[in-house]
Design an enzyme around this catalytic site. Structure first.
Site, short mmCIF file in Angstrom:
data_model
loop_
_atom_site.label_atom_id
_atom_site.label_comp_id
_atom_site.label_asym_id
_atom_site.label_seq_id
_atom_site.Cartn_x
_atom_site.Cartn_y
_atom_site.Cartn_z
N GLU A 1 -6.99 -2.22 5.05
CA GLU A 1 -7.11 -2.36 3.59
C GLU A 1 -6.35 -3.59 3.12
O GLU A 1 -6.73 -4.23 2.14
CB GLU A 1 -6.54 -1.12 2.92
CG GLU A 1 -7.35 0.13 3.17
CD GLU A 1 -6.54 1.40 3.00
OE1 GLU A 1 -6.71 2.06 1.97
OE2 GLU A 1 -5.75 1.74 3.88
N HIS B 1 -9.90 6.01 -1.46
CA HIS B 1 -9.85 5.31 -0.16
C HIS B 1 -11.00 4.30 -0.05
O HIS B 1 -11.43 3.96 1.06
CB HIS B 1 -9.97 6.29 1.03
CG HIS B 1 -8.83 7.25 1.17
ND1 HIS B 1 -9.00 8.57 1.51
CD2 HIS B 1 -7.49 7.07 1.02
CE1 HIS B 1 -7.83 9.17 1.57
NE2 HIS B 1 -6.90 8.29 1.27
N ARG C 1 -2.21 18.74 -0.08
CA ARG C 1 -3.24 19.04 -1.09
C ARG C 1 -4.24 20.06 -0.56
O ARG C 1 -4.63 20.00 0.61
CB ARG C 1 -3.99 17.76 -1.48
CG ARG C 1 -3.25 16.92 -2.50
CD ARG C 1 -3.88 15.55 -2.65
NE ARG C 1 -3.26 14.58 -1.77
CZ ARG C 1 -3.72 13.36 -1.56
NH1 ARG C 1 -4.82 12.96 -2.17
NH2 ARG C 1 -3.08 12.54 -0.76
N ARG D 1 -2.30 -1.90 -3.82
CA ARG D 1 -3.33 -0.88 -3.79
C ARG D 1 -3.00 0.13 -4.89
O ARG D 1 -1.89 0.66 -4.95
CB ARG D 1 -3.32 -0.17 -2.44
CG ARG D 1 -4.26 1.00 -2.39
CD ARG D 1 -4.04 1.82 -1.13
NE ARG D 1 -4.90 2.98 -1.14
CZ ARG D 1 -4.55 4.16 -0.65
NH1 ARG D 1 -3.36 4.34 -0.14
NH2 ARG D 1 -5.40 5.16 -0.67
N ASN E 1 0.87 -1.18 0.00
CA ASN E 1 0.00 0.00 0.00
C ASN E 1 0.90 1.22 0.00
O ASN E 1 1.30 1.73 1.05
CB ASN E 1 -0.90 -0.04 1.24
CG ASN E 1 -1.84 1.15 1.32
OD1 ASN E 1 -1.75 2.09 0.54
ND2 ASN E 1 -2.73 1.11 2.29
#
Ligand code: AMP
Length: 399
Positions: free
Chosen positions: A386, A182, A243, A93, A7
């Site tokens: 995840e 996500h 961001r 991922r 990931n």
């Protein structure tokens, strides 16, 4: 069967080696502060194996990070497999699958090209994912690799949530729409929330707050994503590490004209120099911001406050969108670890039935109810996983 799950995020890389059939975890760890001052954690789960927690590991890019992971896994003393042969598949991922990928896929040359074509949609992430895939392919020839996309879970959003108020042909012809990200994380924590609450997910209205270096908030009604804060790219939504999150598009024209920037330079500012890093001038890492704010740095304090305020506004918006909320979930780096930020976000929401339990909230990285017993809306801390979902998807595709 053992699946290595990679990931690779913008500044961190999580990995796990696990058996998706039994759920047994062989080893896990984290490469953090990639491109800053590399921190490497390796936690073998087998008896007699020693963990490693190393600071200042040279990790200028993700390639060095993955090399460190593989070296640790096959290490003769503390490794958990004898050789690379015992790693049967790798699940990666991948952030943006555009409209091309509505499900996970076995990686081949065509898939790699298609993922690369999605790079402009996720400029901080897809390139890091691709570096991860290529580094693994070079070091593990012949081992099947699977890409699991972050956009898939959000494909259930209705048109009213995913359509932008632009000329409609930009959607019809160019597929400009909200995709959301996500997805694997939001899906996992939503399922865990249903288990924790002992209710069928079909009957629950959930708001999932994935708060890390990249952050997104998702409204999940009956187990399905119905709206999410990230958009066409992962640039939208709440302010993030570097961001900007949502902003008035008119600012672009103003700044580009004033400073003679082209659109690439402008987007570099929005993706890499904005967010809490841009506002604070201190760091994109919330731990650094917390320390600076504690020492009286007002801009660091403002950056943290803006982030918390942004998340709080999305919670209010999504409760309105769903006509109520049964539980709010906190997950990912900040959501799992920072009690102060969870409290700042959830306080002031008493009007809609949210009442935090201050003591229960004083916890890190542990599945737990952190709202008061009489809180109408439950607040849950759920570490995301995840990797387990990615490993299961990978196994089912390569078998
Ligand atoms: P992620 O992208 O999920 O890996 O999250 C990374 C973010 O989580 C960084 O901004 C970290 O500063 C933050 N984070 C990680 N651990 C902690 C902690 N113990 N306290 C506060 N923030 C943390």
């Amino acid at each position: 069967m053992n699946v290595l799950v990679i990931n690779a995020g913008s500044s961190s890389l999580k990995y796990q080696l696990l058996n998706p059939d039994t759920g047994e975890l062989l080893a896990k760890g984290l490469c953090e502060r990639i491109g800053i001052d590399g921190k490497f954690t390796y936690k073998p789960q087998l008896p007699g194996k020693e963990k490693l927690d190393a600071a200042d590991v040279a990790m200028p890019t993700h390639s060095e990070a993955i090399k460190a992971v593989l070296d640790a896994l096959v290490d003769p003393v503390n490794g958990v497999v004898a050789s690379m042969k015992e790693i049967d598949a790798v699940g990666h991922r991948v952030v943006h699958g555009g409209e091309k990928f509505a499900a996970s896929v076995v990686i081949n040359d065509d898939v790699m090209r298609a993922i690369e074509e999605c790079n402009p949609l996720a400029p901080l992430h897809n390139p890091a994912n691709i570096i991860g895939i290529k580094a693994c392919q070079a070091l593990m020839p012949g081992v099947p690799m699977v890409a699991v996309f972050d956009t898939a879970f959000h494909q259930t959003m209705p048109p009213v949530a995913y359509t932008y108020a632009l000329p409609y042909e930009y959607y019809e012809k160019d597929k400009v729409r909200r995709y959301g990200f996500h997805g694997t994380s939001h899906k996992y924590v939503a399922q865990r929330a249903a288990d924790m609450l002992g209710k069928p997910i079909e009957n629950l209205k959930l708001i999932s707050c994935h708060l890390g270096n990249g952050s997104s908030v998702t409204a999940i009604n009956g187990g399905k994503s119905v709206d999410t804060s990230m958009g066409f790219t992962p640039l939208a939504g709440v302010p993030m590490g570097t961001r900007s999150g949502d902003l008035d598009a008119g600012i672009l024209e103003y700044l580009m004209n004033k400073y003679g920037m082209n659109i690439t330079e402008m987007l570099t500012v929005l993706n890499k120099k904005s967010g809490v890093q841009g506002v604070s001038g201190v760091s994109s890492d919330f731990r650094d911001l917390g320390s600076a704010a504690a020492q009286g740095n007002k801009r660091a304090e403002l950056a943290i406050d803006m982030f918390n305020y942004g998340v709080k506004k999305y919670i209010g918006a999504y409760a309105a969108a769903m006509g109520g909320v049964d539980a709010i979930i906190f997950t990912a780096g900040v959501g799992e670890n920072d009690a102060n930020q969870r409290m700042a976000i959830a306080s002031g929401l008493e009007f809609m039935g949210v009442k935090m339990d201050e003591d229960a909230n004083k916890v890190r990285g542990e599945e737990r109810v952190i709202s008061a017993a009489d809180s109408k809306v439950k607040v849950l801390l759920i570490p995301t996983n995840e990797e387990l979902m990615i490993a299961m998807d990978t196994a089912s595709l390569v078998k």
